[in-house]
Write an enzyme that holds these catalytic residues in place. Structure first.
Site, mmCIF file in Angstrom:
data_model
loop_
_atom_site.group_PDB
_atom_site.id
_atom_site.type_symbol
_atom_site.label_atom_id
_atom_site.label_comp_id
_atom_site.label_asym_id
_atom_site.label_seq_id
_atom_site.Cartn_x
_atom_site.Cartn_y
_atom_site.Cartn_z
ATOM 1 C CB THR A 166 -1.330 -1.856 10.294
ATOM 2 O OG1 THR A 166 -2.551 -1.904 9.650
ATOM 3 C CG2 THR A 166 -0.456 -1.159 9.437
ATOM 4 C CG ASN A 185 -0.745 8.393 7.512
ATOM 5 O OD1 ASN A 185 -1.439 7.404 7.327
ATOM 6 N ND2 ASN A 185 0.549 8.315 7.777
ATOM 7 C CD GLU A 227 1.926 5.154 6.370
ATOM 8 O OE1 GLU A 227 1.185 4.471 5.634
ATOM 9 O OE2 GLU A 227 1.517 5.830 7.313
ATOM 10 C CE LYS A 264 0.105 -3.395 3.503
ATOM 11 N NZ LYS A 264 -0.608 -2.535 4.537
ATOM 12 C CB SER A 270 -5.952 11.719 -2.618
ATOM 13 O OG SER A 270 -4.681 11.786 -2.049
ATOM 14 C CB THR A 279 -0.960 -0.011 1.207
ATOM 15 O OG1 THR A 279 -0.223 -0.266 2.404
ATOM 16 C CG2 THR A 279 -2.021 -1.071 1.034
#
Length: 404
Positions: free
Chosen positions: A196, A399, A275, A185, A404, A158
Site C-alpha cells: 500500500t 488503525n 504502523e 509513502k 479520526s 499518511t
C-alpha cells in the site's frame, strides 16, 4: 563498470524535475499550530511518458482509473498528489472529481500537459475538491527551493512516522553520469503485490521507452512486491518512473542496479516504518523446489500473525515458523528443513537444536532492530527474500482510530 554514489535532492536531484509540498487543510494542524503539508506536486520541464505499476486490487481508486482511461500512452509533465483521502470506492463521481481538479489545474497553469493525480488516505470518502483546488495558489514553480523535495516527501505521508526519499548518482567508467531520485509513502496496508504505497521516481538517464516498464517490473519483484506489514492490499498502490533523458547517458546494468537499490531502500523503509512496528525482518527461503515456491513460503512467513507477534515478543518460537511453512502449500519435509535466526541454527534436518544456550542466542538476535530468519527447505534451488515486521499494540491503536 560503474560507481553508485548517494547524493542529496530526492526527486529533485535529476535535471529537469521539481517537486514541492503545500498545505490544503486536508490534515489537522501540527501540534505547534502550523499547517500540515498534505498536497504535493511533481513537475517535469519535459513532457514524457511515465513507466508505471499499479495495484492488483480489483477495486482500483479513481486516480488510477482516470490514468488508465485518459492518460495512459500520452505524454505528461505533472503529478498532483493528495493525502488524507484515497478517492477509492467513489465510483463515477470520484473519477469526475479527478477530471474537475485537473481541469482547474491546467486552466491556472497552461503549461501543464495531461496531468496525473495520485491519492492516498481513507477509502470511501469524496475528495474535498475546493480545498485541493485552492491549494494551487501556493504552487511556485520558480522558487527552486533547496528543501522543496523534503516538503514534497513530507506532504505525501499518511500514517508514516518519517519521510522516505533517496537520490543516487551513477558514474560510468568513461566519466559520464546520470541521477535517479525518488520519494515514497507507506506504513500500513502493506502487502506483496505492490504494497500500500505511492512511489515517484525521477531520472535524467536516457532510458529507452521499450525497456523502462520491464526494468521497473523486475526491480519491483524484489522490493515493493517482496514486503508486507499487515497483509492488506491497498486500492491506490502506484509506482511512477519519469525518465527525461537529459543526461544523454544510459547503461542498462548500471541503471537497473541503481534503481534496484533505490526501490529496495524505500521498500524496507516502509516495513521499518510499518504502523507500530519495532523490527525489520528479512525472511529468506532457499532450497525450495523453484523460485515460485520460495516466494510462496517467504510471503507466508511475512504475513503470519503468530510469527509477527513472536517477533514482537522477541520469542524465538521456531515452531511457528515451521508450521507456517508447512501450511503454505510448498513442498517441504522435516528431514530436509533447516531454520536459523541470523547464524543461530535452531532446527537442522530433523534435529532440534534448541538447547538453553541456543535459545538464548536466538533471543539475542531477536532483540536487534533488524535481523534475518533463514529457512532452507533442502529440496531444490528456489530462493527468495521477503521483508516483514512485527505486530504490536501500536498497530491496533493507529488503525482503530484511523479515520479520526
Amino acid at each position: 563498470m560503474f560507481e553508485i554514489i548517494p547524493i542529496k535532492g530526492g526527486v529533485n536531484a535529476p535535471q529537469g524535475f521539481y517537486a514541492d509540498g503545500v498545505s490544503a487543510g486536508l490534515k489537522p494542524p501540527l501540534p505547534n499550530g502550523a499547517p500540515a503539508l498534505d498536497v504535493a506536486f511533481l513537475y517535469s520541464e519535459d513532457v514524457l511518458k511515465p513507466f508505471t505499476l499499479f495495484t492488483s486490487n480489483r477495486f482500483q481508486a479513481a486516480p488510477i482509473t482516470h490514468f488508465k482511461h485518459f492518460i495512459k500512452g500520452k505524454e505528461s509533465n505533472f503529478v498532483l498528489i493528495n493525502t488524507k483521502n484515497a478517492n477509492a470506492m467513489t465510483g463515477e463521481r470520484g473519477v469526475q472529481d479527478v477530471c474537475d481538479i485537473l481541469s482547474s489545474l491546467t486552466q491556472k497553469f497552461p503549461f501543464i500537459q495531461n496531468p496525473i493525480m495520485s491519492s492516498t488516505g481513507v477509502i470511501g470518502q469524496y475528495l474535498p475538491k475546493e480545498k485541493i483546488i485552492a491549494s494551487f495558489a501556493s504552487f511556485d514553480f520558480n522558487a527552486k527551493c533547496e528543501n522543496a523535495h523534503t516538503r514534497a516527501a513530507d506532504a505525501i505521508r499518511t500514517t508514516d512516522a518519517f519521510s522516505k526519499e533517496i537520490a543516487l548518482r551513477v558514474r560510468l567508467d568513461n566519466g559520464e553520469s546520470f541521477c535517479i531520485g525518488a520519494m515514497a509513502k507507506g506504513a500500513g496496508m502493506i502487502q506483496p503485490a505492490l504494497a500500500t504505497m505511492l512511489c515517484f521516481i525521477t531520472t535524467d538517464a536516457l532510458v529507452p521507452q521499450n525497456e523502462g516498464d520491464r526494468i521497473l517490473r523486475e526491480c519491483a519483484k524484489t522490493s515493493f512486491n517482496a514486503i508486507s506489514v499487515d497483509g492488506d492490499m491497498s486500492t491506490n498502490d502506484s509506482v511512477f518512473l519519469f525518465a527525461n533523458g537529459r543526461s544523454g547517458v544510459y547503461n542498462e546494468a548500471a541503471f537497473k542496479e541503481a534503481l534496484k537499490m533505490i526501490m529496495h531502500k524505500l521498500a524496507t523503509d516502509m516495513v521499518r516504518d510499518g504502523e507500530g512496528s519495532t523490527k525489520l525482518v528479512a525472511f529468506e527461503v532457499c532450497g525450495a523446489r523453484d523460485e515460485s515456491q520460495a516466494i510462496c513460503a517467504a510471503k507466508a512467513l511475512t504475513n503470519s500473525l503468530l510469527v509477527k507477534t513472536a517477533i514482537y515478543g522477541e520469542d524465538p518460537n521456531w515452531g511457528r515458523i515451521a508450521s507456517t511453512i508447512g501450511a503454505s502449500g510448498v513442498e517441504c519435509n522435516e528431514e530436509s528443513l533447516r531454520i536459523a535466526f541470523d547464524s543461530v541454527v535452531v532446527f537442522d534436518r530433523g534435529q532440534i537444536c534448541f538447547d538453553e544456550e541456543n535459545e538464548a542466542r536466538a533471543a539475542a538476535v531477536m532483540e536487534q532492530e533488524s535481523f534475518r530468519i533463514t529457512c532452507d527447505l533442502g529440496i531444490g534451488e528456489g530462493h527468495f527474500v521477503a521483508y516483514g515486521c512485527d505486530l504490536g499494540y501500536r498497530y491496533i491503536d493507529i488503525n482503530a482510530d484511523y479515520r479520526s
